[in-house]
Motif scaffolding. Structure first.
Motif, PDB file in Angstrom:
ATOM      1  N   VAL A 157       0.829  -1.209   0.000  1.00 55.09           N
ATOM      2  CA  VAL A 157       0.000   0.000   0.000  1.00 55.09           C
ATOM      3  C   VAL A 157       0.863   1.259   0.000  1.00 55.09           C
ATOM      4  CG1 VAL A 157      -1.566   1.399   1.411  1.00 55.09           C
ATOM      5  CG2 VAL A 157      -2.052  -1.021   1.030  1.00 55.09           C
ATOM      6  N   ASN A 158       1.861   1.302   0.886  1.00 56.10           N
ATOM      7  CA  ASN A 158       2.725   2.486   0.963  1.00 56.10           C
ATOM      8  C   ASN A 158       3.487   2.714  -0.343  1.00 56.10           C
ATOM      9  OD1 ASN A 158       1.952   3.054   3.573  1.00 56.10           O
ATOM     10  ND2 ASN A 158       3.610   1.885   4.505  1.00 56.10           N
ATOM     11  N   TYR A 159       3.966   1.637  -0.944  1.00 54.14           N
ATOM     12  CA  TYR A 159       4.683   1.742  -2.214  1.00 54.14           C
ATOM     13  C   TYR A 159       3.776   2.305  -3.304  1.00 54.14           C
ATOM     14  CZ  TYR A 159       6.653   0.227  -6.681  1.00 54.14           C
ATOM     15  OH  TYR A 159       7.090   0.182  -7.977  1.00 54.14           O
ATOM     16  N   ARG A 160       2.561   1.794  -3.373  1.00 52.57           N
ATOM     17  CA  ARG A 160       1.647   2.232  -4.419  1.00 52.57           C
ATOM     18  C   ARG A 160       1.189   3.673  -4.201  1.00 52.57           C
ATOM     19  NH1 ARG A 160      -2.082  -3.053  -6.156  1.00 52.57           N
ATOM     20  NH2 ARG A 160      -0.301  -4.350  -6.775  1.00 52.57           N
ATOM     21  N   ILE A 161       1.002   4.063  -2.940  1.00 50.53           N
ATOM     22  CA  ILE A 161       0.630   5.447  -2.654  1.00 50.53           C
ATOM     23  C   ILE A 161       1.710   6.400  -3.158  1.00 50.53           C
ATOM     24  CG2 ILE A 161       0.350   7.135  -0.784  1.00 50.53           C
ATOM     25  CD1 ILE A 161      -1.171   5.014   0.772  1.00 50.53           C
ATOM     26  N   GLN A 162       2.984   6.040  -2.924  1.00 55.93           N
ATOM     27  CA  GLN A 162       4.100   6.875  -3.371  1.00 55.93           C
ATOM     28  C   GLN A 162       4.157   6.944  -4.894  1.00 55.93           C
ATOM     29  OE1 GLN A 162       7.661   5.354  -1.547  1.00 55.93           O
ATOM     30  NE2 GLN A 162       6.931   5.716   0.547  1.00 55.93           N
ATOM     31  N   ARG A 163       3.952   5.806  -5.547  1.00 50.71           N
ATOM     32  CA  ARG A 163       3.979   5.790  -7.015  1.00 50.71           C
ATOM     33  C   ARG A 163       2.865   6.656  -7.589  1.00 50.71           C
ATOM     34  NH1 ARG A 163       5.879   1.595 -10.017  1.00 50.71           N
ATOM     35  NH2 ARG A 163       5.202   2.915 -11.749  1.00 50.71           N
ATOM     36  N   LEU A 164       1.685   6.553  -7.016  1.00 46.13           N
ATOM     37  CA  LEU A 164       0.564   7.344  -7.506  1.00 46.13           C
ATOM     38  C   LEU A 164       0.791   8.833  -7.270  1.00 46.13           C
ATOM     39  CD1 LEU A 164      -2.414   5.101  -6.291  1.00 46.13           C
ATOM     40  CD2 LEU A 164      -1.674   5.450  -8.661  1.00 46.13           C
ATOM     41  N   ARG A 165       1.394   9.155  -6.125  1.00 45.66           N
ATOM     42  CA  ARG A 165       1.665  10.559  -5.816  1.00 45.66           C
ATOM     43  C   ARG A 165       2.637  11.156  -6.829  1.00 45.66           C
ATOM     44  NH1 ARG A 165       3.488  10.289  -0.449  1.00 45.66           N
ATOM     45  NH2 ARG A 165       1.304  10.191   0.194  1.00 45.66           N
ATOM     46  N   MET A 166       3.601  10.346  -7.296  1.00 41.74           N
ATOM     47  CA  MET A 166       4.559  10.817  -8.299  1.00 41.74           C
ATOM     48  C   MET A 166       3.860  11.216  -9.595  1.00 41.74           C
ATOM     49  SD  MET A 166       7.557   7.953  -7.772  1.00 41.74           S
ATOM     50  CE  MET A 166       8.236   8.324  -9.380  1.00 41.74           C
ATOM     51  N   HIS A 167       2.710  10.593  -9.852  1.00 42.35           N
ATOM     52  CA  HIS A 167       1.968  10.886 -11.086  1.00 42.35           C
ATOM     53  C   HIS A 167       0.814  11.843 -10.826  1.00 42.35           C
ATOM     54  CE1 HIS A 167       4.368   7.965 -13.179  1.00 42.35           C
ATOM     55  NE2 HIS A 167       3.977   6.992 -12.392  1.00 42.35           N
ATOM     56  N   GLY A 168       0.828  12.479  -9.650  1.00 35.55           N
ATOM     57  CA  GLY A 168      -0.164  13.509  -9.371  1.00 35.55           C
ATOM     58  C   GLY A 168      -1.487  13.007  -8.839  1.00 35.55           C
ATOM     59  N   TYR A 169      -1.528  11.761  -8.367  1.00 34.38           N
ATOM     60  CA  TYR A 169      -2.787  11.209  -7.847  1.00 34.38           C
ATOM     61  C   TYR A 169      -2.687  11.108  -6.328  1.00 34.38           C
ATOM     62  CZ  TYR A 169      -6.957   8.283  -7.495  1.00 34.38           C
ATOM     63  OH  TYR A 169      -8.212   7.791  -7.192  1.00 34.38           O
ATOM     64  N   ASP A 170      -3.654  11.691  -5.634  1.00 30.77           N
ATOM     65  CA  ASP A 170      -3.681  11.686  -4.175  1.00 30.77           C
ATOM     66  C   ASP A 170      -4.811  10.767  -3.707  1.00 30.77           C
ATOM     67  OD1 ASP A 170      -3.627  12.128  -1.474  1.00 30.77           O
ATOM     68  OD2 ASP A 170      -3.710  14.314  -1.590  1.00 30.77           O
ATOM     69  N   VAL A 171      -4.453   9.631  -3.096  1.00 28.37           N
ATOM     70  CA  VAL A 171      -5.475   8.663  -2.678  1.00 28.37           C
ATOM     71  C   VAL A 171      -6.326   9.208  -1.541  1.00 28.37           C
ATOM     72  CG1 VAL A 171      -4.157   6.643  -3.412  1.00 28.37           C
ATOM     73  CG2 VAL A 171      -3.856   7.538  -1.095  1.00 28.37           C
ATOM     74  N   ARG A 172      -5.855  10.223  -0.855  1.00 28.59           N
ATOM     75  CA  ARG A 172      -6.628  10.779   0.258  1.00 28.59           C
ATOM     76  C   ARG A 172      -7.884  11.489  -0.231  1.00 28.59           C
ATOM     77  NH1 ARG A 172      -1.898  14.216   2.972  1.00 28.59           N
ATOM     78  NH2 ARG A 172      -1.730  14.730   0.736  1.00 28.59           N
ATOM     79  N   THR A 173      -7.855  11.943  -1.460  1.00 30.10           N
ATOM     80  CA  THR A 173      -9.012  12.642  -2.013  1.00 30.10           C
ATOM     81  C   THR A 173      -9.650  11.875  -3.175  1.00 30.10           C
ATOM     82  OG1 THR A 173      -7.537  13.901  -3.473  1.00 30.10           O
ATOM     83  CG2 THR A 173      -8.122  14.901  -1.365  1.00 30.10           C
ATOM     84  N   GLY A 174      -8.973  10.847  -3.636  1.00 26.03           N
ATOM     85  CA  GLY A 174      -9.490  10.067  -4.752  1.00 26.03           C
ATOM     86  C   GLY A 174      -9.990   8.711  -4.299  1.00 26.03           C
ATOM     87  N   SER A 175     -10.298   7.869  -5.256  1.00 24.98           N
ATOM     88  CA  SER A 175     -10.797   6.528  -4.963  1.00 24.98           C
ATOM     89  C   SER A 175      -9.634   5.584  -4.635  1.00 24.98           C
ATOM     90  CB  SER A 175     -11.575   5.984  -6.163  1.00 24.98           C
ATOM     91  OG  SER A 175     -11.863   4.617  -5.987  1.00 24.98           O
ATOM     92  N   LEU A 176      -9.874   4.678  -3.699  1.00 23.42           N
ATOM     93  CA  LEU A 176      -8.847   3.689  -3.356  1.00 23.42           C
ATOM     94  C   LEU A 176      -8.746   2.591  -4.409  1.00 23.42           C
ATOM     95  CD1 LEU A 176      -9.264   3.199   0.514  1.00 23.42           C
ATOM     96  CD2 LEU A 176      -7.849   4.831  -0.742  1.00 23.42           C
ATOM     97  N   GLU A 177      -9.649   2.591  -5.375  1.00 18.31           N
ATOM     98  CA  GLU A 177      -9.580   1.589  -6.445  1.00 18.31           C
ATOM     99  C   GLU A 177      -8.248   1.672  -7.172  1.00 18.31           C
ATOM    100  OE1 GLU A 177     -11.325  -0.884  -7.353  1.00 18.31           O
ATOM    101  OE2 GLU A 177     -13.041  -0.618  -6.018  1.00 18.31           O
ATOM    102  N   ALA A 178      -7.636   2.846  -7.156  1.00 19.63           N
ATOM    103  CA  ALA A 178      -6.341   3.016  -7.824  1.00 19.63           C
ATOM    104  C   ALA A 178      -5.258   2.168  -7.174  1.00 19.63           C
ATOM    105  CB  ALA A 178      -5.932   4.484  -7.799  1.00 19.63           C
ATOM    106  N   LEU A 179      -5.474   1.792  -5.909  1.00 21.07           N
ATOM    107  CA  LEU A 179      -4.479   0.976  -5.206  1.00 21.07           C
ATOM    108  C   LEU A 179      -4.655  -0.505  -5.489  1.00 21.07           C
ATOM    109  CD1 LEU A 179      -4.529   2.663  -1.672  1.00 21.07           C
ATOM    110  CD2 LEU A 179      -2.701   2.825  -3.362  1.00 21.07           C
ATOM    111  N   ASN A 180      -5.839  -0.904  -5.902  1.00 21.50           N
ATOM    112  CA  ASN A 180      -6.166  -2.320  -6.044  1.00 21.50           C
ATOM    113  C   ASN A 180      -5.581  -2.946  -7.307  1.00 21.50           C
ATOM    114  OD1 ASN A 180      -7.532  -2.828  -3.672  1.00 21.50           O
ATOM    115  ND2 ASN A 180      -9.497  -2.111  -4.479  1.00 21.50           N
ATOM    116  N   GLY A 181      -5.802  -4.238  -7.419  1.00 21.86           N
ATOM    117  CA  GLY A 181      -5.367  -4.962  -8.612  1.00 21.86           C
ATOM    118  C   GLY A 181      -4.031  -5.651  -8.444  1.00 21.86           C
ATOM    119  N   THR A 182      -3.691  -6.462  -9.433  1.00 22.41           N
ATOM    120  CA  THR A 182      -2.401  -7.145  -9.433  1.00 22.41           C
ATOM    121  C   THR A 182      -1.287  -6.144  -9.715  1.00 22.41           C
ATOM    122  OG1 THR A 182      -2.517  -7.618 -11.803  1.00 22.41           O
ATOM    123  CG2 THR A 182      -3.506  -9.241 -10.304  1.00 22.41           C
TER     124      THR A 182
END
Length: 375
Positions: free
Chosen positions: A320-345
């Motif tokens: 989870v922490n790794y994916r949050i950091q990766r998403l943040r690098m691309h301008g996506y903030d899971v705190r305000t967006g959907s957690l679906e971005a964290l899911n999946g293989t």
């Protein structure tokens, strides 16, 4: 009332006598290494040091059939590197007599369409192929039984490879568990026309379900029914969780449900909805769930977000922490967006990151901006 077969199988009596232990009792054990075996393995580029470290006793056995094993695998299309790999991880194969290996080859080819596919299976599950001849009749009878159920040959092969114990034991034991699963499926509202597909999927996802006592299935379904799950919901859980009802027990599920409800602060009805969205939640002990809840909340994720996407609890805190950091690098903030971005293989997540990257780098087109022309 669920009318499930309550016969309990004693797994202690189902232990499989694997080849190494059988060989130790009937082959000659010498204090010195069998130099013919050592030299033959060297010639095949087998990692002798690895064999000495993990299965050194094999090198002291006589007779050994190293050349015969290599010839059999080569005849089936295995390359030299694959043969070396197989004998490095499962050197006990050299103790399997040629006639026994040939019998296994014929048996497996009755459900495996291509020799190339069989080589791939042996590479991944060598112990399932190079097994004791004392199980041959049980293997043949179990193959015939599963074929009588009209199961896909690929499914049967996967069962033989990943759960060889289920094929080494008497066929009657598998018949009891399969009947129990079929009866549960029908009594929970499953359609008989779809039962074969359902059973194939269940056995493919969890081959070890056959080795569990049928009584466990009954106890777990009754427990969940008492917790308020409807018949249709129980069928959903039975189909979704890869045979979870034979791997859990009422006590562990009771603790998990109690902890989850207390942590989330929801009603029992709301918790049932969360479980139906994320059946795997029943798997995890409260210690693991505590760590995952803590990790998500400390990352700034709200409990309401977790309730909306409970499947995020299937991921470890590290992932989870790794994916949050990766998403943040691309301008996506899971705190305000959907957690679906964290899911999946891992593959799904990388694809999502790639799309975010393209979206971020692609220049925006301004329809009112003047076009550049030659001066």
């Amino acid at each position: 009332m669920l009318r499930l077969i309550a016969t309990s199988l004693c797994l202690r009596c189902q232990c499989v006598t694997t080849l190494p232990f059988r060989v130790r009792t009937c082959a000659t054990l010498s204090s010195a290494e069998n130099q013919q075996t050592v030299e033959a393995l060297y010639d095949l580029s087998v990692d002798i040091q690895k064999v000495r470290k993990l299965n050194g006793w094999v090198l002291h056995q006589s007779p050994a059939y190293t050349k015969e094993v290599a010839d059999l695998l080569k005849d089936m299309g295995a390359s030299g590197s694959i043969i070396a790999q197989i004998l490095s991880v499962h050197p006990e194969a050299v103790l399997c007599p040629p006639e026994q290996m040939q019998a296994q080859r014929e048996l497996w080819m009755s459900v495996c369409s291509k020799q190339k596919d069989l080589v791939g299976i042996i590479e991944k599950f060598p112990a399932s192929f190079f097994t004791s001849s004392s199980h041959h009749d049980n293997q043949r009878n179990n193959i015939a039984y599963f074929q009588s159920l009209n199961l896909n040959k690929r499914i049967i092969t996967k069962l033989m490879a990943s759960a060889p114990q289920s094929f080494s034991r008497p066929v009657e034991q598998n018949e009891v568990m399969v009947r129990t699963l079929q009866q549960a499926y029908l009594e929970l509202g499953g359609e008989e026309a779809n039962m074969k597909i359902w059973l194939q999927k269940l056995l493919s996802q969890n081959p070890y379900v056959l080795l569990k006592p049928p009584e466990v299935l009954r106890q777990n379904l009754l427990f969940l029914r008492d917790k308020g799950f409807s018949t249709a919901e129980l069928l959903h859980l039975l189909s979704k969780l890869r045979g979870f009802v034979t791997e859990l027990n009422p006590d562990s599920m009771r603790r998990t449900l109690a902890y989850s409800q207390d942590t989330i602060g929801c009603t029992e009805a709301e918790l049932r909805d969360i479980i139906l969205d994320c059946p795997a939640l029943l798997y995890y002990p409260d210690v693991i769930l505590a760590e995952r809840f803590k990790g998500l909340l400390s990352a700034g994720i709200s409990m309401s977000q977790i309730i909306e996407t409970p499947t995020v609890l299937e991921l470890t805190t590290q992932i989870v922490n790794y994916r949050i950091q990766r998403l943040r690098m691309h301008g996506y903030d899971v705190r305000t967006g959907s957690l679906e971005a964290l899911n999946g293989t891992k593959k799904d997540f990388e694809i999502s990151c790639g799309k975010l990257k393209l979206r971020r780098e692609r220049p925006l087109f301004n329809p009112v901006a003047p076009l550049k022309g030659d001066d």
